[in-house]
Design a protein around this motif. Structure first.
Motif, PDB file in Angstrom:
ATOM      1  N   ILE A   1       0.855  -1.190   0.000  1.00  0.00           N
ATOM      2  CA  ILE A   1       0.000   0.000   0.000  1.00  0.00           C
ATOM      3  C   ILE A   1       0.890   1.238   0.000  1.00  0.00           C
ATOM      4  N   THR A   2       0.627   2.146  -0.949  1.00  0.00           N
ATOM      5  CA  THR A   2       1.423   3.367  -1.061  1.00  0.00           C
ATOM      6  C   THR A   2       0.601   4.617  -0.761  1.00  0.00           C
ATOM      7  N   GLY A   3      -0.702   4.459  -0.559  1.00  0.00           N
ATOM      8  CA  GLY A   3      -1.556   5.599  -0.249  1.00  0.00           C
ATOM      9  C   GLY A   3      -2.752   5.147   0.559  1.00  0.00           C
ATOM     10  N   GLY A   4      -3.052   5.924   1.608  1.00  0.00           N
ATOM     11  CA  GLY A   4      -4.179   5.605   2.477  1.00  0.00           C
ATOM     12  C   GLY A   4      -5.071   6.810   2.676  1.00  0.00           C
ATOM     13  N   THR A   5      -5.263   7.186   3.924  1.00  0.00           N
ATOM     14  CA  THR A   5      -6.195   8.266   4.259  1.00  0.00           C
ATOM     15  C   THR A   5      -5.523   9.624   4.433  1.00  0.00           C
ATOM     16  N   GLU A   6      -4.265   9.726   4.095  1.00  0.00           N
ATOM     17  CA  GLU A   6      -3.541  10.990   4.260  1.00  0.00           C
ATOM     18  C   GLU A   6      -4.053  12.066   3.303  1.00  0.00           C
ATOM     19  N   THR A   7      -3.831  13.289   3.675  1.00  0.00           N
ATOM     20  CA  THR A   7      -4.200  14.431   2.845  1.00  0.00           C
ATOM     21  C   THR A   7      -3.417  14.403   1.540  1.00  0.00           C
ATOM     22  N   GLY A   8      -3.918  15.107   0.541  1.00  0.00           N
ATOM     23  CA  GLY A   8      -3.191  15.214  -0.718  1.00  0.00           C
ATOM     24  C   GLY A   8      -3.839  14.483  -1.874  1.00  0.00           C
ATOM     25  N   HIS A   9      -4.848  13.661  -1.597  1.00  0.00           N
ATOM     26  CA  HIS A   9      -5.562  12.954  -2.663  1.00  0.00           C
ATOM     27  C   HIS A   9      -6.791  13.769  -3.068  1.00  0.00           C
ATOM     28  N   ALA A  10      -7.389  13.399  -4.185  1.00  0.00           N
ATOM     29  CA  ALA A  10      -8.631  14.054  -4.629  1.00  0.00           C
ATOM     30  C   ALA A  10      -9.729  13.839  -3.584  1.00  0.00           C
ATOM     31  N   GLY A  11     -10.633  14.806  -3.484  1.00  0.00           N
ATOM     32  CA  GLY A  11     -11.722  14.730  -2.520  1.00  0.00           C
ATOM     33  C   GLY A  11     -12.900  13.947  -3.053  1.00  0.00           C
ATOM     34  N   GLY A  12     -14.017  14.058  -2.355  1.00  0.00           N
ATOM     35  CA  GLY A  12     -15.242  13.379  -2.755  1.00  0.00           C
ATOM     36  C   GLY A  12     -15.712  12.423  -1.691  1.00  0.00           C
ATOM     37  N   THR A  13     -16.931  11.967  -1.847  1.00  0.00           N
ATOM     38  CA  THR A  13     -17.518  11.051  -0.868  1.00  0.00           C
ATOM     39  C   THR A  13     -16.701   9.783  -0.730  1.00  0.00           C
ATOM     40  N   TYR A  14     -16.396   9.133  -1.851  1.00  0.00           N
ATOM     41  CA  TYR A  14     -15.666   7.862  -1.832  1.00  0.00           C
ATOM     42  C   TYR A  14     -14.177   8.126  -2.060  1.00  0.00           C
ATOM     43  N   SER A  15     -13.582   8.876  -1.147  1.00  0.00           N
ATOM     44  CA  SER A  15     -12.200   9.343  -1.286  1.00  0.00           C
ATOM     45  C   SER A  15     -11.257   8.624  -0.334  1.00  0.00           C
ATOM     46  N   HIS A  16      -9.981   8.890  -0.534  1.00  0.00           N
ATOM     47  CA  HIS A  16      -8.960   8.413   0.395  1.00  0.00           C
ATOM     48  C   HIS A  16      -9.241   8.972   1.788  1.00  0.00           C
ATOM     49  N   TRP A  17      -9.434  10.281   1.884  1.00  0.00           N
ATOM     50  CA  TRP A  17      -9.624  10.951   3.172  1.00  0.00           C
ATOM     51  C   TRP A  17     -10.786  10.342   3.952  1.00  0.00           C
ATOM     52  N   ASN A  18     -11.859   9.969   3.235  1.00  0.00           N
ATOM     53  CA  ASN A  18     -13.044   9.406   3.884  1.00  0.00           C
ATOM     54  C   ASN A  18     -12.943   7.904   4.134  1.00  0.00           C
ATOM     55  N   GLY A  19     -11.781   7.318   3.815  1.00  0.00           N
ATOM     56  CA  GLY A  19     -11.517   5.929   4.182  1.00  0.00           C
ATOM     57  C   GLY A  19     -11.927   4.875   3.181  1.00  0.00           C
ATOM     58  N   TYR A  20     -12.355   5.275   1.977  1.00  0.00           N
ATOM     59  CA  TYR A  20     -12.832   4.322   0.985  1.00  0.00           C
ATOM     60  C   TYR A  20     -11.769   3.839   0.018  1.00  0.00           C
ATOM     61  N   LYS A  21     -10.612   4.509  -0.045  1.00  0.00           N
ATOM     62  CA  LYS A  21      -9.639   4.193  -1.086  1.00  0.00           C
ATOM     63  C   LYS A  21      -8.267   3.838  -0.528  1.00  0.00           C
ATOM     64  N   LEU A  22      -7.601   2.975  -1.267  1.00  0.00           N
ATOM     65  CA  LEU A  22      -6.194   2.659  -1.034  1.00  0.00           C
ATOM     66  C   LEU A  22      -5.485   2.675  -2.379  1.00  0.00           C
ATOM     67  N   ASP A  23      -4.210   3.033  -2.356  1.00  0.00           N
ATOM     68  CA  ASP A  23      -3.349   2.928  -3.530  1.00  0.00           C
ATOM     69  C   ASP A  23      -2.395   1.761  -3.302  1.00  0.00           C
ATOM     70  N   TYR A  24      -2.182   0.961  -4.361  1.00  0.00           N
ATOM     71  CA  TYR A  24      -1.250  -0.160  -4.297  1.00  0.00           C
ATOM     72  C   TYR A  24      -0.162   0.048  -5.331  1.00  0.00           C
ATOM     73  N   GLY A  25       1.082  -0.231  -4.935  1.00  0.00           N
ATOM     74  CA  GLY A  25       2.172  -0.228  -5.897  1.00  0.00           C
ATOM     75  C   GLY A  25       1.908  -1.302  -6.937  1.00  0.00           C
ATOM     76  N   LYS A  26       2.252  -1.012  -8.183  1.00  0.00           N
ATOM     77  CA  LYS A  26       2.015  -1.975  -9.258  1.00  0.00           C
ATOM     78  C   LYS A  26       3.125  -3.014  -9.300  1.00  0.00           C
ATOM     79  N   ASN A  27       2.725  -4.234  -9.580  1.00  0.00           N
ATOM     80  CA  ASN A  27       3.660  -5.295  -9.924  1.00  0.00           C
ATOM     81  C   ASN A  27       2.933  -6.209 -10.914  1.00  0.00           C
ATOM     82  N   THR A  28       3.661  -7.048 -11.617  1.00  0.00           N
ATOM     83  CA  THR A  28       3.046  -7.847 -12.678  1.00  0.00           C
ATOM     84  C   THR A  28       1.986  -8.797 -12.140  1.00  0.00           C
ATOM     85  N   CYS A  29       2.172  -9.317 -10.956  1.00  0.00           N
ATOM     86  CA  CYS A  29       1.213 -10.260 -10.380  1.00  0.00           C
ATOM     87  C   CYS A  29      -0.125  -9.574 -10.104  1.00  0.00           C
ATOM     88  N   VAL A  30      -0.095  -8.432  -9.427  1.00  0.00           N
ATOM     89  CA  VAL A  30      -1.336  -7.709  -9.093  1.00  0.00           C
ATOM     90  C   VAL A  30      -2.035  -7.245 -10.370  1.00  0.00           C
TER      91      VAL A  30
END
Length: 165
Positions: free
Chosen positions: A90-119
């Motif tokens: 995981i490279t992004g969670g609920t920290e500030t700096g992501h786009a806003g909106g109801t289903y946002s990182h800040w509101n706890g709905y999103k995670l960012d994952y580093g890419k790899n060929t398996c994922v």
């Protein structure tokens, strides 16, 4: 009448690191968890996390924080790890700096994952391509309805639910 008022009052069920926030009339009250609870859940299944700043401060955009993450989002990461068998960072969670909106990182709905060929292969082979997002990112929808967007160097995921946990 007091009983009905109590039912519609803000519900706050507290357990170690977990709180349910909502009202009895909310259709989709979410359970928020602490950073410590999330990291414990991730450790249990071998999900890793990293930040460019090497920190977990929710108010610092170079950190990766899980403070106020939705429980279903953390469970979604666990589900992805278990079903894919891939290394998951995981490279992004609920920290500030992501786009806003109801289903946002800040509101706890999103995670960012580093890419790899398996994922990437797992997402593309198991989820339904649904076209390009407004910013041009290809999107894939899981059977549970969660949305995985390929943002080039990482996967941006909206968890509406735990993905079948």
């Amino acid at each position: 009448m007091k009983f009905r008022s109590a039912l519609t009052a803000l519900a706050l069920v507290v357990a170690p690191g977990i709180a349910v926030v909502g009202t009895a009339t909310d259709a989709f009250a979410v359970t928020k968890i602490s950073h410590a609870t999330a990291t414990s859940m991730f450790r249990q299944v071998g999900v890793t996390w990293s930040s460019s700043g090497g920190c977990s401060d929710r108010n610092n955009s170079t950190c990766t924080s899980f403070e106020q993450l939705n429980l279903a989002t953390a469970q979604g990461a666990q589900t992805l790890k278990g079903s894919s068998g891939c290394a998951l960072n995981i490279t992004g969670g609920t920290e500030t700096g992501h786009a806003g909106g109801t289903y946002s990182h800040w509101n706890g709905y999103k995670l960012d994952y580093g890419k790899n060929t398996c994922v990437t292969a797992y997402i593309k082979n198991n989820f339904t391509y649904m076209g390009l997002r407004g910013d041009g990112a290809p999107q894939y929808k899981s059977g549970a309805g969660n949305i995985y967007a390929d943002e080039g160097n990482h996967w941006d995921v909206i968890y509406y639910n735990c993905g079948g946990c």
